[in-house]
Write a protein that holds these residues in place. Structure first.
Motif, PDB file in Angstrom:
ATOM      1  N   GLN A   9       0.818  -1.210   0.000  1.00 30.32           N
ATOM      2  CA  GLN A   9       0.000   0.000   0.000  1.00 30.32           C
ATOM      3  C   GLN A   9       0.859   1.271   0.000  1.00 30.32           C
ATOM      4  OE1 GLN A   9      -3.610   0.210   2.420  1.00 30.32           O
ATOM      5  NE2 GLN A   9      -2.780  -1.502   3.570  1.00 30.32           N
ATOM      6  N   ASP A 135      -6.658  -9.480  -6.614  1.00 27.90           N
ATOM      7  CA  ASP A 135      -5.299  -9.113  -7.064  1.00 27.90           C
ATOM      8  C   ASP A 135      -4.496 -10.365  -7.398  1.00 27.90           C
ATOM      9  OD1 ASP A 135      -5.895  -6.496  -6.285  1.00 27.90           O
ATOM     10  OD2 ASP A 135      -4.773  -6.628  -4.397  1.00 27.90           O
ATOM     11  N   VAL A 146       4.676 -12.437   1.456  1.00 32.82           N
ATOM     12  CA  VAL A 146       4.125 -11.441   2.395  1.00 32.82           C
ATOM     13  C   VAL A 146       4.673 -11.707   3.795  1.00 32.82           C
ATOM     14  CG1 VAL A 146       1.920 -10.961   1.235  1.00 32.82           C
ATOM     15  CG2 VAL A 146       2.127 -12.961   2.721  1.00 32.82           C
ATOM     16  N   MET A 196       6.172  -3.999  13.918  1.00 32.48           N
ATOM     17  CA  MET A 196       6.506  -2.678  13.396  1.00 32.48           C
ATOM     18  C   MET A 196       5.439  -2.332  12.364  1.00 32.48           C
ATOM     19  SD  MET A 196      10.038  -1.414  11.531  1.00 32.48           S
ATOM     20  CE  MET A 196      11.110  -1.535  12.959  1.00 32.48           C
TER      21      MET A 196
HETATM   22  P1  TYM Z   1       1.094  -3.628   3.595  1.00 31.24           P
HETATM   23  O1  TYM Z   1       1.174  -2.534   2.591  1.00 31.24           O
HETATM   24  O2  TYM Z   1       0.555  -3.314   4.933  1.00 31.24           O
HETATM   25  O3  TYM Z   1       2.529  -4.252   3.827  1.00 31.24           O
HETATM   26  C1  TYM Z   1       3.366  -4.673   2.759  1.00 31.24           C
HETATM   27  C2  TYM Z   1       4.087  -5.949   3.140  1.00 31.24           C
HETATM   28  O4  TYM Z   1       4.899  -5.756   4.303  1.00 31.24           O
HETATM   29  C3  TYM Z   1       4.664  -6.798   5.235  1.00 31.24           C
HETATM   30  N1  TYM Z   1       4.885  -6.276   6.598  1.00 31.24           N
HETATM   31  C4  TYM Z   1       5.706  -6.832   7.504  1.00 31.24           C
HETATM   32  N2  TYM Z   1       6.498  -7.921   7.459  1.00 31.24           N
HETATM   33  C5  TYM Z   1       7.224  -8.210   8.558  1.00 31.24           C
HETATM   34  N3  TYM Z   1       7.212  -7.460   9.698  1.00 31.24           N
HETATM   35  C6  TYM Z   1       6.437  -6.356   9.784  1.00 31.24           C
HETATM   36  N4  TYM Z   1       6.439  -5.631  10.891  1.00 31.24           N
HETATM   37  C7  TYM Z   1       5.631  -6.009   8.654  1.00 31.24           C
HETATM   38  N5  TYM Z   1       4.766  -4.995   8.407  1.00 31.24           N
HETATM   39  C8  TYM Z   1       4.308  -5.178   7.142  1.00 31.24           C
HETATM   40  C9  TYM Z   1       3.216  -7.192   4.991  1.00 31.24           C
HETATM   41  O5  TYM Z   1       2.949  -8.484   5.471  1.00 31.24           O
HETATM   42  C10 TYM Z   1       3.128  -7.093   3.488  1.00 31.24           C
HETATM   43  O6  TYM Z   1       3.572  -8.283   2.875  1.00 31.24           O
HETATM   44  N6  TYM Z   1      -2.972  -6.223   2.269  1.00 31.24           N
HETATM   45  C11 TYM Z   1      -1.576  -5.987   1.910  1.00 31.24           C
HETATM   46  C12 TYM Z   1      -1.405  -5.392   0.542  1.00 31.24           C
HETATM   47  C13 TYM Z   1      -1.940  -6.215  -0.584  1.00 31.24           C
HETATM   48  C14 TYM Z   1      -1.432  -7.466  -1.049  1.00 31.24           C
HETATM   49  C15 TYM Z   1      -2.234  -7.802  -2.156  1.00 31.24           C
HETATM   50  C16 TYM Z   1      -0.410  -8.294  -0.620  1.00 31.24           C
HETATM   51  C17 TYM Z   1      -2.969  -5.886  -1.384  1.00 31.24           C
HETATM   52  N7  TYM Z   1      -3.160  -6.836  -2.336  1.00 31.24           N
HETATM   53  C18 TYM Z   1      -2.018  -8.983  -2.848  1.00 31.24           C
HETATM   54  C19 TYM Z   1      -0.202  -9.482  -1.333  1.00 31.24           C
HETATM   55  C20 TYM Z   1      -1.003  -9.811  -2.427  1.00 31.24           C
HETATM   56  C21 TYM Z   1      -1.031  -4.970   2.912  1.00 31.24           C
HETATM   57  O7  TYM Z   1      -1.749  -4.233   3.514  1.00 31.24           O
HETATM   58  O8  TYM Z   1       0.322  -4.877   2.959  1.00 31.24           O
END
Ligand code: TYM
Length: 332
Positions: A9, A135, A146, A196
């Motif tokens: 995002q 998606d 992810v 985080m």
């Molecule tokens: P988003 O934008 O919040 O985060 C992007 C990716 O970062 C990973 N992530 C983490 N991994 C490890 N530790 C953390 N603290 C941490 N914070 C975030 C998330 O797991 C993610 O992989 N819904 C999704 C976006 C999306 C998506 C998709 C993902 C939309 N369509 C299709 C995969 C396939 C999201 O909000 O990610």
């Protein structure tokens, strides 16, 4: 080659270290082994109120950062979700085979809607995981790299793919999550049991890829560690030190065991001081490259247009098959 799709995002001025270590690092690696599709999910970024000019800017900054961390448009397809209308179109169809109760059980929706107040939450926030399923399924993805927080959304995606295939005939590949355990949940530097997160972490708990490297180094040095002095990897009893070791190992390619050995007899201060340097040196080139891409927005937009065209070449035929299987009359 197996297919991979993932999204991120554009909801902040910068991605953070959790995004990078949990997901983006694997995106880069999988360009070499997979037919890879990666998108900046702008449709997902408007579910909770946003500023239009800021969204446009952040979408470009997001794309620039993805290129800066190592995505190569020659090796993968990088695009903006709203440039490919099939996402919204398939999202509607998938919504029609999703149960209301099933969607209500999504924990991210429950958390976020609770924070915003149920009455103020949008329907888009509710249907968000269904769009995410669209998606992934549009590209017939085999794997989805992810972080741990997306696991439930991927389970929904798998359920919906199987359900559609059963109801209307084989249409979708059922995708598997690709979650690398060690870095699947990078935690808040100030609150090492929480993830985080751009929405929940305080400024000192979060390292942004685009923040001043000296400031980032300071945050590492003031990270919350635990009582005791010995540097051991114990996520349950020493989550702060475990998180620092995880970050250190991931950024240097050294193993946790190697690091634990190397710091035998040394203190938390030594570990933090060295990791602060590692983080600083890690951020610098990413920032330089991001700025270089942002210096030429026309070129960046052109790259994204090429990506969207490549994406549509795959998404279009999938949507066509879906429309056909579901019984929509083909336009004459
Ligand atoms: P988003 O934008 O919040 O985060 C992007 C990716 O970062 C990973 N992530 C983490 N991994 C490890 N530790 C953390 N603290 C941490 N914070 C975030 C998330 O797991 C993610 O992989 N819904 C999704 C976006 C999306 C998506 C998709 C993902 C939309 N369509 C299709 C995969 C396939 C999201 O909000 O990610």
């Amino acid at each position: 080659r197996p297919r991979v799709l993932s999204g991120i995002q554009p909801t902040a001025d910068s991605f953070h270290l959790g995004n990078y270590l949990g997901a983006l690092r694997n995106w880069v690696a999988m360009q070499e082994t997979h037919d890879a599709f990666y998108c900046v999910v702008d449709l997902h970024a408007i579910t909770a109120g946003h500023d239009p000019a800021l969204l446009r800017k952040r979408t470009r900054v997001s794309a620039a950062q993805l290129l800066a961390v190592g995505l190569d448009p020659e090796r993968c397809t990088l695009f903006v979700q709203s440039h490919v209308p099939e996402h919204a179109q398939l999202g509607w169809v998938m919504g029609c085979i999703t149960g209301f109760g099933e969607a209500s059980r999504m924990t991210q929706f429950k958390d976020k809607s609770q924070r915003q107040g149920a009455d103020r939450s949008s329907v888009g926030l509710f249907t968000y995981p269904i769009l995410q399923a669209a998606d992934i399924l549009l590209y017939q993805a085999d794997a989805v790299p992810v972080g741990e927080d997306q696991r439930q959304h991927l389970e929904l995606t798998r359920d919906l793919a199987q359900r559609f295939n059963t109801m209307f005939g084989q249409t979708f590949t059922v995708p598997a999550p690709h979650i690398i355990r060690d870095t699947a949940k990078i935690t808040d530097l100030q609150e090492p049991t929480a993830k985080m997160s751009k929405s929940a972490s305080t400024a000192n708990g979060l390292i942004e890829l685009l923040e001043d490297p000296a400031k980032a180094a300071k945050k590492i040095k003031s990270a919350v560690t635990d009582t005791g002095r010995e540097i051991v990897f114990d996520q349950e009893h020493k989550p702060g030190v475990a998180n620092l070791l995880t970050i250190y190992a991931a950024l240097t390619g050294r193993t946790i065991e190697e690091l634990v050995d190397a710091y035998e007899g040394k203190g938390y201060g030594d570990l933090k001081k060295d990791l602060a340097e590692v983080v600083k040196e890690f951020l610098r080139p990413i920032q330089e490259r991001t700025n270089a891409y942002l210096d030429d927005p026309a070129q960046l937009d052109k790259l994204l247009a090429i990506g969207a065209e490549k994406a549509r070449a795959v998404a279009g035929p999938t949507l066509k098959a879906v429309y056909d299987h579901i019984g929509f009359l083909a336009p004459g």
